[in-house]
Design a protein around this motif. Structure first.
Motif, PDB file in Angstrom:
ATOM      1  N   PHE A 278     -30.554   0.794 -18.252  1.00  0.00           N
ATOM      2  CA  PHE A 278     -29.278   0.080 -18.206  1.00  0.00           C
ATOM      3  C   PHE A 278     -28.539   0.234 -19.534  1.00  0.00           C
ATOM      4  CE2 PHE A 278     -26.806  -3.957 -18.528  1.00  0.00           C
ATOM      5  CZ  PHE A 278     -26.005  -3.802 -17.406  1.00  0.00           C
ATOM      6  N   ALA A 279     -29.292   0.081 -20.641  1.00  0.00           N
ATOM      7  CA  ALA A 279     -28.694   0.237 -21.971  1.00  0.00           C
ATOM      8  C   ALA A 279     -28.206   1.668 -22.184  1.00  0.00           C
ATOM      9  CB  ALA A 279     -29.710  -0.148 -23.042  1.00  0.00           C
ATOM     10  N   LYS A 280     -28.924   2.620 -21.627  1.00  0.00           N
ATOM     11  CA  LYS A 280     -28.592   4.037 -21.787  1.00  0.00           C
ATOM     12  C   LYS A 280     -27.201   4.376 -21.264  1.00  0.00           C
ATOM     13  CE  LYS A 280     -30.265   8.507 -19.970  1.00  0.00           C
ATOM     14  NZ  LYS A 280     -29.314   8.665 -18.847  1.00  0.00           N
ATOM     15  N   ASP A 281     -26.800   3.782 -20.123  1.00  0.00           N
ATOM     16  CA  ASP A 281     -25.561   4.200 -19.459  1.00  0.00           C
ATOM     17  C   ASP A 281     -24.486   3.127 -19.347  1.00  0.00           C
ATOM     18  OD1 ASP A 281     -26.480   6.802 -18.922  1.00  0.00           O
ATOM     19  OD2 ASP A 281     -27.563   6.114 -17.144  1.00  0.00           O
ATOM     20  N   ASN A 282     -24.870   1.852 -19.392  1.00  0.00           N
ATOM     21  CA  ASN A 282     -23.940   0.808 -18.976  1.00  0.00           C
ATOM     22  C   ASN A 282     -23.465  -0.139 -20.073  1.00  0.00           C
ATOM     23  OD1 ASN A 282     -25.755   1.213 -16.201  1.00  0.00           O
ATOM     24  ND2 ASN A 282     -23.561   0.941 -15.848  1.00  0.00           N
ATOM     25  N   LEU A 283     -23.845   0.120 -21.309  1.00  0.00           N
ATOM     26  CA  LEU A 283     -23.451  -0.790 -22.385  1.00  0.00           C
ATOM     27  C   LEU A 283     -22.610  -0.080 -23.441  1.00  0.00           C
ATOM     28  CD1 LEU A 283     -26.803  -2.732 -22.958  1.00  0.00           C
ATOM     29  CD2 LEU A 283     -24.785  -3.533 -21.732  1.00  0.00           C
ATOM     30  N   SER A 284     -21.646  -0.798 -23.987  1.00  0.00           N
ATOM     31  CA  SER A 284     -20.863  -0.259 -25.100  1.00  0.00           C
ATOM     32  C   SER A 284     -21.723  -0.273 -26.361  1.00  0.00           C
ATOM     33  CB  SER A 284     -19.606  -1.105 -25.325  1.00  0.00           C
ATOM     34  OG  SER A 284     -19.958  -2.354 -25.901  1.00  0.00           O
ATOM     35  N   ASN A 285     -21.278   0.433 -27.373  1.00  0.00           N
ATOM     36  CA  ASN A 285     -22.053   0.483 -28.620  1.00  0.00           C
ATOM     37  C   ASN A 285     -21.496  -0.460 -29.687  1.00  0.00           C
ATOM     38  OD1 ASN A 285     -19.718   1.761 -29.386  1.00  0.00           O
ATOM     39  ND2 ASN A 285     -20.711   3.663 -30.080  1.00  0.00           N
TER      40      ASN A 285
ATOM     41  N   ILE B  54     -23.540   0.171 -32.873  1.00  0.00           N
ATOM     42  CA  ILE B  54     -24.979   0.418 -32.881  1.00  0.00           C
ATOM     43  C   ILE B  54     -25.399   0.969 -31.529  1.00  0.00           C
ATOM     44  CG2 ILE B  54     -25.518  -1.952 -32.158  1.00  0.00           C
ATOM     45  CD1 ILE B  54     -28.036  -1.775 -33.944  1.00  0.00           C
ATOM     46  N   ASP B  55     -26.392   1.825 -31.510  1.00  0.00           N
ATOM     47  CA  ASP B  55     -26.920   2.422 -30.284  1.00  0.00           C
ATOM     48  C   ASP B  55     -27.497   1.316 -29.388  1.00  0.00           C
ATOM     49  OD1 ASP B  55     -28.538   3.678 -28.342  1.00  0.00           O
ATOM     50  OD2 ASP B  55     -28.933   5.381 -29.654  1.00  0.00           O
ATOM     51  N   PRO B  56     -27.028   1.191 -28.149  1.00  0.00           N
ATOM     52  CA  PRO B  56     -27.544   0.150 -27.255  1.00  0.00           C
ATOM     53  C   PRO B  56     -29.058   0.226 -27.031  1.00  0.00           C
ATOM     54  CG  PRO B  56     -25.540   1.075 -26.360  1.00  0.00           C
ATOM     55  CD  PRO B  56     -25.918   1.935 -27.529  1.00  0.00           C
ATOM     56  N   ASN B  57     -29.624   1.456 -27.047  1.00  0.00           N
ATOM     57  CA  ASN B  57     -31.073   1.574 -26.856  1.00  0.00           C
ATOM     58  C   ASN B  57     -31.857   1.052 -28.053  1.00  0.00           C
ATOM     59  OD1 ASN B  57     -30.256   4.133 -24.825  1.00  0.00           O
ATOM     60  ND2 ASN B  57     -32.046   2.932 -24.233  1.00  0.00           N
ATOM     61  N   VAL B  58     -31.289   1.185 -29.244  1.00  0.00           N
ATOM     62  CA  VAL B  58     -31.920   0.598 -30.425  1.00  0.00           C
ATOM     63  C   VAL B  58     -31.935  -0.925 -30.293  1.00  0.00           C
ATOM     64  CG1 VAL B  58     -31.682   0.220 -32.916  1.00  0.00           C
ATOM     65  CG2 VAL B  58     -31.398   2.526 -31.971  1.00  0.00           C
TER      66      VAL B  58
END
Length: 494
Positions: free
Chosen positions: A302-309, A316-320
């Protein structure tokens, strides 16, 4: 001089914490870097680099995590019966290092081979540090909860760094560096243990140390050799998640049978009731993990595709964020929650352990409901708010703090000393089943997305989080209602 220290001298320490606690959490801190680093990249790497579909990646993630925790049960038994905590931890750490180095050599070619070694190594490493922490205290020492609280907060520093650094290295530099970083910190952890284990003196020694050396060495060698013999079997089960189900069902039967055997062999009604109470907490932890462990699977995707940074006033990288913010919150809020319990205890209004477990599910439900509301905060680019996501993790983490630190503590309180390793193994095994269930739940969430757009994925995933919120709320209410019954089983343990 330290080699001659007795267990009584260790347990009669002055102040709030024994010095050995600091050594143990330093060792566990680096293991957590390695573990959370690997956990945070699993689903992402399988989708982004190995080309797996998201549903398949969730199942694979759940299977790998399930094996990691299932082997802690096996490792706990071998530590109890043959190796002792110290030798088991050292062996496990070395195997974990080898696994990470293998993946670092060629991530795309050796990923599953290295994961197999990491699974076996973690099984021998993971349950033993927590068990040794329990032995630093007398059974009636009221400082034990505080010790586990500090231990839990400290090792999450490793989880925070591990969640951020490997995924950052993999996405921005190279995947070899990502996995090499995990190997390097495990080397630091093993060296730290080797240099400080003398301060533990009798804690963690082999239960066979009084046996004939030749016989003891034979048993130890058989454990080491057997661990490598099963590598092909574990590898086959890791690459095909269908085999995971058979393995997990078999493990459930074996674990429940072994637990029942030890329960009967106690031949002491009081101890038996306390052990049954410990099992209730272990089952509760399974349910908690089944819901909460979306962090490395569906939440990662979900963080990979659906969140702003954008979070607050910086990028900041959403996956971080997904991988490390939970540990960051634990480091910040664990001492504050501990102080809250102390404040409430002085006023005789502190909730008991069962209520805390129930409250953890209620807060977990609130956290997933906030994840659900992410659908209402979509920007012009079709990406949802990272701020809302981080808020959901905050509430989720507060729930975890009601169950994580006290969970390990109450298991050691309710278990006879000779069964510490097995019961901590069962605690982690319940997490294995939780991880397995989490993978299946994550796969169902992914498969519910029948569209091809980011918006269809956003709706499918947030619908899934709404369902998980409901499951968690129901579990919390059931636990709270059952409090009087569980308290009777616990007897004098609070």
């Amino acid at each position: 001089m330290e080699n001659n220290i007795t267990l009584e001298e260790i347990q009669n320490f002055k102040g709030k914490y024994p010095k050995q606690l600091w050594y143990l959490f330093l060792v566990e801190m680096w293991e957590r870097f390695c573990f959370y680093g690997m956990r945070g990249v699993l689903a992402f790497f399988m989708v982004d680099q190995l080309g797996l579909l998201e549903g398949k990646a969730n199942l694979q993630y759940g299977a790998i995590q399930a094996f990691v925790y299932a082997f802690t049960f096996i490792g706990g038994i071998f530590a109890d019966k043959i190796l002792g905590f110290k030798k088991s931890l050292l062996f496990g750490g070395i195997v974990m290092i080898l696994g990470n180095l293998l993946i670092a050599a060629s991530p795309h070619d050796f990923f599953y081979y290295g994961i197999t070694l990491s699974i076996i190594g973690t099984g021998f490493f993971k349950p033993n540090v927590s068990s040794m922490v329990g032995e630093l205290y007398h059974e009636s020492d009221g400082r034990r909860d505080a010790g586990y609280g500090l231990f839990y907060a400290g090792i999450n520093i490793g989880g925070m760094l591990g969640g951020a650094i490997p995924i950052y290295l993999g996405k921005n530099y190279s995947w070899s560096l990502c996995f090499l970083s995990a190997a390097i910190v495990m080397i630091i952890g093993v060296i730290t243990f080797v240099l400080t284990k003398k301060h533990l003196a009798p804690i963690g020694n082999s239960p066979l140390e009084n046996h004939e050396p030749k016989k003891r060495n034979l048993y130890e060698i058989l454990v080491y050799v057997g661990s490598f013999v099963v590598i092909p079997l574990v590898y086959i089960m890791v690459i095909d998640s269908d085999f995971t189900e058979y393995f997990m069902y078999t493990m459930a039967i074996v674990a429940l049978g072994y637990f029942a055997y030890e329960l009967i062999m106690l031949k002491d009604g009081k101890q038996q009731r306390k052990l049954l109470a410990a099992f209730v907490f272990i089952f509760g932890y399974f349910m908690f993990m089944a819901i909460s462990e979306q962090s490395g699977g569906s939440l990662s995707l979900f963080a990979k595709d659906n969140l702003s940074n954008k979070m607050l006033f910086f990028h900041i990288d959403p996956n971080v964020v997904n991988n490390s913010i939970n540990s960051l919150y634990v480091v910040i809020f664990s001492p504050l929650v501990g102080l809250l319990w102390i404040f409430m205890a002085k006023r005789k209004i502190e909730p008991n352990t069962v209520i805390k477990f129930g409250l953890s599910f209620v807060l977990l439900a609130a956290g997933f409901f906030i994840f659900y509301t992410a659908r209402f905060f979509v920007n012009a680019d079709g990406l949802s708010s990272l701020d809302v996501f981080a808020l959901g993790y905050l509430v989720y983490t507060l729930g975890e703090l009601c169950i994580g630190p006290i969970g390990m503590s109450v298991i050691t309180k309710l278990s006879p000393k000779r069964l510490f390793g097995m019961m901590m193994g069962l605690w982690f095994l319940s997490s294995a089943f939780g991880q397995f269930a989490a993978g299946k739940l994550g796969a169902e969430i992914s498969d519910a997305n029948t569209g091809t757009t980011l918006m269809s994925k956003l709706i499918a995933y947030t619908d899934g989080y709404y369902q998980l919120a409901l499951y968690s709320l129901i579990a919390g209410v059931v636990l709270i209602v059952a409090t009087p019954l569980i308290r009777r089983l616990m007897q004098e343990v609070k």
